[in-house]
Structures are given as C-alpha cells and as structure tokens.
Write a protein that holds these residues in place. Structure first.
Motif, PDB file in Angstrom:
ATOM      1  N   LEU A 238      -4.345   3.319   3.887  1.00  0.00           N
ATOM      2  CA  LEU A 238      -3.101   2.956   4.564  1.00  0.00           C
ATOM      3  C   LEU A 238      -3.193   3.228   6.064  1.00  0.00           C
ATOM      4  O   LEU A 238      -2.790   2.390   6.879  1.00  0.00           O
ATOM      5  N   ALA A 239      -3.737   4.366   6.434  1.00  0.00           N
ATOM      6  CA  ALA A 239      -3.882   4.696   7.860  1.00  0.00           C
ATOM      7  C   ALA A 239      -4.789   3.684   8.552  1.00  0.00           C
ATOM      8  O   ALA A 239      -4.487   3.222   9.663  1.00  0.00           O
ATOM      9  N   LEU A 240      -5.877   3.307   7.907  1.00  0.00           N
ATOM     10  CA  LEU A 240      -6.791   2.309   8.470  1.00  0.00           C
ATOM     11  C   LEU A 240      -6.090   0.961   8.626  1.00  0.00           C
ATOM     12  O   LEU A 240      -6.177   0.318   9.678  1.00  0.00           O
ATOM     13  N   ALA A 241      -5.382   0.541   7.599  1.00  0.00           N
ATOM     14  CA  ALA A 241      -4.681  -0.746   7.653  1.00  0.00           C
ATOM     15  C   ALA A 241      -3.612  -0.742   8.745  1.00  0.00           C
ATOM     16  O   ALA A 241      -3.453  -1.736   9.458  1.00  0.00           O
TER      17      ALA A 241
ATOM     18  N   LEU B  93      -5.589  10.641  -1.792  1.00  0.00           N
ATOM     19  CA  LEU B  93      -6.320  10.809  -0.537  1.00  0.00           C
ATOM     20  C   LEU B  93      -6.913   9.472  -0.073  1.00  0.00           C
ATOM     21  O   LEU B  93      -6.788   9.099   1.098  1.00  0.00           O
ATOM     22  N   VAL B  94      -7.515   8.737  -0.994  1.00  0.00           N
ATOM     23  CA  VAL B  94      -8.103   7.432  -0.651  1.00  0.00           C
ATOM     24  C   VAL B  94      -7.014   6.460  -0.201  1.00  0.00           C
ATOM     25  O   VAL B  94      -7.175   5.743   0.792  1.00  0.00           O
ATOM     26  N   GLN B  95      -5.903   6.443  -0.907  1.00  0.00           N
ATOM     27  CA  GLN B  95      -4.804   5.541  -0.532  1.00  0.00           C
ATOM     28  C   GLN B  95      -4.232   5.903   0.831  1.00  0.00           C
ATOM     29  O   GLN B  95      -3.899   5.011   1.619  1.00  0.00           O
ATOM     30  N   GLN B  96      -4.131   7.191   1.130  1.00  0.00           N
ATOM     31  CA  GLN B  96      -3.642   7.608   2.450  1.00  0.00           C
ATOM     32  C   GLN B  96      -4.592   7.145   3.552  1.00  0.00           C
ATOM     33  O   GLN B  96      -4.160   6.654   4.591  1.00  0.00           O
TER      34      GLN B  96
ATOM     35  N   MET C  51       0.832  -1.204   0.000  1.00  0.00           N
ATOM     36  CA  MET C  51       0.000   0.000   0.000  1.00  0.00           C
ATOM     37  C   MET C  51       0.869   1.257   0.000  1.00  0.00           C
ATOM     38  O   MET C  51       0.567   2.231  -0.699  1.00  0.00           O
ATOM     39  N   ARG C  52       1.945   1.232   0.780  1.00  0.00           N
ATOM     40  CA  ARG C  52       2.860   2.378   0.819  1.00  0.00           C
ATOM     41  C   ARG C  52       3.511   2.587  -0.545  1.00  0.00           C
ATOM     42  O   ARG C  52       3.673   3.728  -1.002  1.00  0.00           O
TER      43      ARG C  52
END
Length: 189
Positions: free
Chosen positions: A107-110, A101-104, A42-43
């Motif tokens: 990633l934060a959720l994961a 924005l969605v990927q950030q 994801m990163r």
C-alpha cells in the motif's frame, strides 16, 4: 496497472502537442481514477487482514487461558487439545502478521507511485514534460543563447557555415520575441 500508467505517462510526456495532450490527458485521468480505486481496495484488504488478525489473537488468548485452567485442575486431555489448538492459532497469527506487513508495504509503495504519477500528470497537462522545463523557461534559455552567441564586439566570419549573422539589437529582440511567441504557440499557451 501502475506500470501501464507509468508507461502511458512517459508516452504522453514525449508528445506535448496541445490537442493530443488534452485527449490523452483525459484517458490518463481515467487511469488515475482506476489506480485510486485499486489503492482503496488495498486499504480495504489491509483492514480485513487486521480484523482477522485481531480475531485470531483473541482465539489464541482464549485457548491459552483454557489450557492454563485445565492444567490447574490436572485435566491432561484438555491440556493436550488446548496445546494443539494453541499451535494452530499461533501459526495463523504469524501468517496474518506477515500478510499485514506485506500489505502495508504494498500500500505504501502504491501510494508513493500514485503521488509521483499524479505530479507527473499535472506537469504534462500544464505543458511541461516530467523533469523538463516550462515553455517559458525554454524560450528564455533560447533567447539567452541567442544573445550570448551574438555578443557585441565579437568577431564573426560571415563565410563560416552556421556562424551567427550580426544584427542590430532591435532585430535580435524582434527575432527573440517571434521565437518566444512560436514556442508558446507550439506548447499551447
């Protein structure tokens, strides 16, 4: 993948047999490694999106600069072409900004889920169910309950089913120690 890992953690926490906990713990560690790799992916995807966004923003700036230069010299054909390309690049920039924005957020959720599951796994492997209490605390609570139910001076009707039997302090302490040892054995300590 995180949902499966969370379900496995719940199943593991409901069975705290030491041998089974160790065996399943190994499988959970492997699942945590896979989750960590997914977070790494994801990163990497986020970094790729950010790189593409920088390139598109550069292209948009270049097209707008050329459009301005063409307008300054009165070249209307080049201005029209530049406007078309500027609209395309602006749309790509908007899409890439949304994607970033969605990927950030993903990633934060994961990462939060991974940290929570990691903490739960550490608790389970130490013999404590998530949100539960340690075997020592459970034993101490049980011992305290035994002492409060058998308080000195309490009147006990020996004919009442389930009523505690009056015992001496030495007998109660020996019983409490035996129960504590059994609980520790049961929880693998």
């Amino acid at each position: 993948m995180f949902d499966e890992l969370r379900d496995s953690l719940r199943a593991l926490s409901s069975r705290l047999d030491p041998d089974e906990r160790r065996r399943m713990g190994q499988g959970m560690r492997e699942a945590m490694v896979h989750a960590k790799l997914a977070i790494s992916d994801m990163r990497a995807a986020l970094a790729t999106t950010e790189q593409r966004l920088r390139v598109e923003e550069g292209e948009l700036a270049t097209v707008r600069r050329r459009q301005s230069l063409a307008a300054d010299i009165g070249d209307q054909e080049t201005v029209a072409i530049a406007e078309r390309f500027a609209a395309q690049h602006a749309e790509r920039v908007a899409v890439l900004e949304s994607k970033r924005l969605v990927q950030q957020q993903e990633l934060a959720l994961a990462e939060r889920e991974y940290e929570a599951m990691s903490a739960d796994l550490r608790q389970i492997l130490s013999g404590v169910a998530p949100g539960g209490e340690s075997p020592d605390a459970a034993a101490a609570r049980e011992v305290q309950a035994l002492f409060t139910h058998e308080a000195p001076g309490a009147t006990v009707d020996p004919m009442t089913p389930g009523a505690p039997v009056r015992r001496s302090r030495v007998e109660r302490e020996a019983d409490a120690e035996a129960r504590l040892a059994e609980l520790k054995k049961q929880f693998g300590r």
